[in-house]
Design an enzyme around this catalytic site. Structure first.
Site, PDB file in Angstrom:
ATOM      1  N   GLU A  93       0.862  -1.192   0.000  1.00 56.86           N
ATOM      2  CA  GLU A  93       0.000   0.000   0.000  1.00 56.86           C
ATOM      3  C   GLU A  93       0.892   1.233   0.000  1.00 56.86           C
ATOM      4  OE1 GLU A  93      -2.971   0.545   3.097  1.00 56.86           O
ATOM      5  OE2 GLU A  93      -3.675   2.384   2.140  1.00 56.86           O
ATOM      6  N   ASP A 168      -2.774  11.911  -2.969  1.00 56.73           N
ATOM      7  CA  ASP A 168      -2.865  13.378  -2.948  1.00 56.73           C
ATOM      8  C   ASP A 168      -3.084  13.898  -4.356  1.00 56.73           C
ATOM      9  OD1 ASP A 168      -2.252  14.006  -0.153  1.00 56.73           O
ATOM     10  OD2 ASP A 168      -0.309  13.094  -0.604  1.00 56.73           O
TER      11      ASP A 168
HETATM   12  C1  LIG Z   1      -4.597  12.043   0.730  1.00 58.57           C
HETATM   13  S1  LIG Z   1      -3.676  11.075   1.837  1.00 58.57           S
HETATM   14  C2  LIG Z   1      -4.651   9.574   1.917  1.00 58.57           C
HETATM   15  C3  LIG Z   1      -4.275   8.717   3.070  1.00 58.57           C
HETATM   16  C4  LIG Z   1      -5.047   7.395   3.167  1.00 58.57           C
HETATM   17  N1  LIG Z   1      -4.739   6.521   2.052  1.00 58.57           N
HETATM   18  C5  LIG Z   1      -6.530   7.643   3.234  1.00 58.57           C
HETATM   19  O1  LIG Z   1      -7.217   7.308   2.266  1.00 58.57           O
HETATM   20  O2  LIG Z   1      -6.989   8.174   4.257  1.00 58.57           O
HETATM   21  C6  LIG Z   1      -2.295  10.523   0.838  1.00 58.57           C
HETATM   22  C7  LIG Z   1      -1.167   9.992   1.713  1.00 58.57           C
HETATM   23  O3  LIG Z   1      -0.150   9.474   0.876  1.00 58.57           O
HETATM   24  C8  LIG Z   1       1.111   9.818   1.398  1.00 58.57           C
HETATM   25  N2  LIG Z   1       2.026   9.812   0.247  1.00 58.57           N
HETATM   26  C9  LIG Z   1       1.946  10.649  -0.824  1.00 58.57           C
HETATM   27  N3  LIG Z   1       2.876  10.335  -1.726  1.00 58.57           N
HETATM   28  C10 LIG Z   1       3.562   9.268  -1.219  1.00 58.57           C
HETATM   29  C11 LIG Z   1       4.664   8.511  -1.707  1.00 58.57           C
HETATM   30  N4  LIG Z   1       5.213   8.791  -2.888  1.00 58.57           N
HETATM   31  N5  LIG Z   1       5.143   7.490  -0.951  1.00 58.57           N
HETATM   32  C12 LIG Z   1       4.578   7.232   0.256  1.00 58.57           C
HETATM   33  N6  LIG Z   1       3.534   7.935   0.764  1.00 58.57           N
HETATM   34  C13 LIG Z   1       3.027   8.934   0.034  1.00 58.57           C
HETATM   35  C14 LIG Z   1       0.892  11.185   2.023  1.00 58.57           C
HETATM   36  O4  LIG Z   1       1.832  11.470   3.045  1.00 58.57           O
HETATM   37  C15 LIG Z   1      -0.522  11.069   2.559  1.00 58.57           C
HETATM   38  O5  LIG Z   1      -0.542  10.665   3.915  1.00 58.57           O
END
Ligand SMILES: C[S@@+](CC[C@H](N)C(=O)[O-])C[C@H]1O[C@@H](n2cnc3c(N)ncnc32)[C@H](O)[C@@H]1O
Length: 268
Positions: A93, A168
């Site tokens: 994930e 994001d």
């Molecule tokens: C909009 S949040 C959604 C979090 C969770 N999946 C949810 O649906 O509640 C997107 C998450 O992805 C993480 N993230 C973004 N790009 C990433 C990357 N390249 N590798 C790891 N984590 C990442 C961000 O820090 C953020 O916490």
């Protein structure tokens, strides 16, 4: 009752210039969250996470932990012999946030192994706490940018499912290079998945869901979107974002893509 989450803008822009830059400078680390880890070595030692916990940051990993991680990724279970990886499928994930889906699925699918990436270290601390409280030994997590770490883990052709849930959207034009979904990212996903492996994506941003389908179609290494492929994951605990969407009746899009052989290699 969940605390309100930001809903973002009604419009979702796609700047072809930023998309092109994301492609051209992907290998230089342009778009990585927090920048290239090689260029911020001091930052990585901030409030370390205890050595024994199933967490890693590749730039700062001990030889002993690397060996344990390699054992986990190879599919080794306590007392196991031979090649058991095939019987313990690996799921990844990317961006697990608070980790509800990751922990819930790992608990329900104890015979599977899970690898979670979340660049926010404090969210990794929270996730580790719930993984340990639940007594799970089939999950490792990392706060590396998944795009940087995954090519270094030797997992090509060994991952059954990759989940990217509510990535994001990066609304601002100058931030669009950070969007996860680009052709080089799909090359990575394609490389990691087993033949027939699944890419499972969800988003509550309609424009991003459309862009993802376009980029996947352009890539050429996956089947067309079939939400039915992702429907079985409705039985798992929703992520925080999805729980919020359900609570306020906000629509979200569920996408499932199967890895297929590619007709031709793009750009080579
Ligand atoms: C909009 S949040 C959604 C979090 C969770 N999946 C949810 O649906 O509640 C997107 C998450 O992805 C993480 N993230 C973004 N790009 C990433 C990357 N390249 N590798 C790891 N984590 C990442 C961000 O820090 C953020 O916490």
């Amino acid at each position: 009752m969940q605390r309100s989450l930001p809903l973002g803008r009604p419009d979702f822009d796609v700047d072809p210039g930023q998309q092109q830059e994301a492609i051209e400078r992907y290998d230089d680390g342009r778009g990585l969250i927090g920048g290239d880890p090689n260029r911020r070595p001091a930052h990585v030692r901030w409030r370390p996470i205890p050595e024994q916990q199933p967490y890693f940051r590749l730039i700062d990993i001990s030889a002993e932990k690397r060996a344990r991680l390699a054992g986990f990724l190879a599919g080794e279970a306590a007392g196991s012999v031979g090649d058991v990886a095939a019987h313990r499928p690996l799921e990844i994930e990317i961006g697990f946030g608070m980790g509800e889906f990751l922990a819930g699925r790992a608990q329900a699918q104890a015979e599977r192994r899970f690898l979670g990436f979340e660049v926010k270290r404090d969210l990794c601390r929270l996730a580790i706490r719930s993984l340990l409280q639940a007594g799970l030994d089939n999950v490792w997590i990392s706060d590396d940018d998944a795009r940087w770490a995954l090519p270094q883990l030797g997992l090509d052709g060994r991952v059954a499912v990759i989940h990217v849930l509510y990535p994001d959207p990066w609304w601002k034009r100058r931030h669009q290079v950070k969007r996860l979904f680009s052709l080089p990212f799909l090359d990575l996903v394609h490389q990691l998945l087993i033949p027939g492996g699944l890419l499972h994506v969800r988003s509550d941003v309609e424009g991003y869901a459309q862009l993802i389908q376009q980029v996947v179609a352009e890539h050429g290494g996956f089947s067309a979107n079939d939400p039915a492929l992702a429907a079985p994951f409705d039985a798992d605990p929703p992520t925080r974002r999805e729980a919020y969407c359900r609570e306020i009746d906000r629509p979200y899009w569920v996408l499932g893509f199967r890895k297929e052989a590619r007709a031709e290699i793009r750009g080579c």
